[in-house]
Design a protein around this motif. Structure first.
Motif, mmCIF file in Angstrom:
data_model
loop_
_atom_site.group_PDB
_atom_site.id
_atom_site.type_symbol
_atom_site.label_atom_id
_atom_site.label_comp_id
_atom_site.label_asym_id
_atom_site.label_seq_id
_atom_site.Cartn_x
_atom_site.Cartn_y
_atom_site.Cartn_z
ATOM 1 N N ILE A 17 0.843 -1.199 0.000
ATOM 2 C CA ILE A 17 0.000 0.000 0.000
ATOM 3 C C ILE A 17 0.874 1.243 0.000
ATOM 4 O O ILE A 17 0.604 2.209 -0.718
ATOM 5 N N LEU A 18 1.948 1.233 0.778
ATOM 6 C CA LEU A 18 2.862 2.380 0.798
ATOM 7 C C LEU A 18 3.513 2.583 -0.570
ATOM 8 O O LEU A 18 3.677 3.723 -1.024
ATOM 9 N N GLU A 19 3.865 1.501 -1.235
ATOM 10 C CA GLU A 19 4.414 1.597 -2.586
ATOM 11 C C GLU A 19 3.370 2.154 -3.555
ATOM 12 O O GLU A 19 3.688 2.974 -4.420
ATOM 13 N N LEU A 20 2.135 1.720 -3.406
ATOM 14 C CA LEU A 20 1.050 2.215 -4.254
ATOM 15 C C LEU A 20 0.842 3.713 -4.025
ATOM 16 O O LEU A 20 0.682 4.483 -4.973
ATOM 17 N N ILE A 21 0.880 4.129 -2.774
ATOM 18 C CA ILE A 21 0.728 5.548 -2.458
ATOM 19 C C ILE A 21 1.867 6.356 -3.077
ATOM 20 O O ILE A 21 1.637 7.412 -3.677
ATOM 21 N N ALA A 22 3.090 5.870 -2.960
ATOM 22 C CA ALA A 22 4.239 6.564 -3.554
ATOM 23 C C ALA A 22 4.078 6.670 -5.073
ATOM 24 O O ALA A 22 4.362 7.717 -5.668
ATOM 25 N N GLN A 62 -0.083 15.006 -3.302
ATOM 26 C CA GLN A 62 0.472 14.623 -2.012
ATOM 27 C C GLN A 62 -0.628 13.947 -1.202
ATOM 28 O O GLN A 62 -1.730 14.478 -1.065
ATOM 29 N N VAL A 63 -0.311 12.779 -0.673
ATOM 30 C CA VAL A 63 -1.244 12.037 0.158
ATOM 31 C C VAL A 63 -0.820 12.258 1.610
ATOM 32 O O VAL A 63 0.294 11.910 1.991
ATOM 33 N N VAL A 64 -1.703 12.856 2.395
ATOM 34 C CA VAL A 64 -1.386 13.101 3.804
ATOM 35 C C VAL A 64 -1.796 11.887 4.634
ATOM 36 O O VAL A 64 -2.586 11.052 4.193
ATOM 37 N N ALA A 65 -1.253 11.801 5.830
ATOM 38 C CA ALA A 65 -1.453 10.628 6.688
ATOM 39 C C ALA A 65 -2.931 10.280 6.876
ATOM 40 O O ALA A 65 -3.307 9.113 6.843
ATOM 41 N N GLN A 66 -3.769 11.283 7.057
ATOM 42 C CA GLN A 66 -5.199 11.037 7.293
ATOM 43 C C GLN A 66 -5.891 10.410 6.087
ATOM 44 O O GLN A 66 -6.963 9.825 6.215
ATOM 45 N N ASN A 103 -9.629 4.791 0.719
ATOM 46 C CA ASN A 103 -8.984 5.430 -0.424
ATOM 47 C C ASN A 103 -8.072 4.505 -1.231
ATOM 48 O O ASN A 103 -7.777 4.799 -2.386
ATOM 49 N N PHE A 104 -7.622 3.399 -0.649
ATOM 50 C CA PHE A 104 -6.579 2.604 -1.312
ATOM 51 C C PHE A 104 -6.826 1.103 -1.341
ATOM 52 O O PHE A 104 -5.900 0.342 -1.598
#
Length: 83
Positions: free
Chosen positions: A41-46, A55-59, A65-66
């Motif tokens: 998921i972190l890779e997808l967000i990046a 920019q995707v914020v922590a909230q 969303n993912f």
């Protein structure tokens, strides 16, 4: 290429290691189906941040969303509309 198609292609290529479009339905849960884990998921967000220049914020880093191609595409569309 549409937002949805770009996200779908990234997931197919990087997590399912295929180009077969039928291997992934847009609404399937990426986490429950085991396609991605928390690191994925972190890779997808990046990828989303880099590809769509947002920019995707922590909230915003939540399953709503993912957790599917459909949800990621909707999230990106909302972010792009707000800039």
């Amino acid at each position: 290429m549409s937002i949805r198609q770009q996200i779908r292609t990234f997931i197919l290529t990087n997590y399912l290691f295929t180009e077969d479009e039928s291997a992934l339905a847009d609404g399937i849960s990426l986490m429950r189906s085991g396609i991605v884990d928390s690191t994925g998921i972190l890779e997808l967000i990046a990828h989303v941040e880099e590809t769509f220049n947002i920019q995707v914020v922590a909230q915003e880093m939540v399953p709503d969303n993912f957790d599917s191609v459909e949800r990621v595409a909707e999230f990106v569309s909302r972010k792009l509309a707000s800039v």
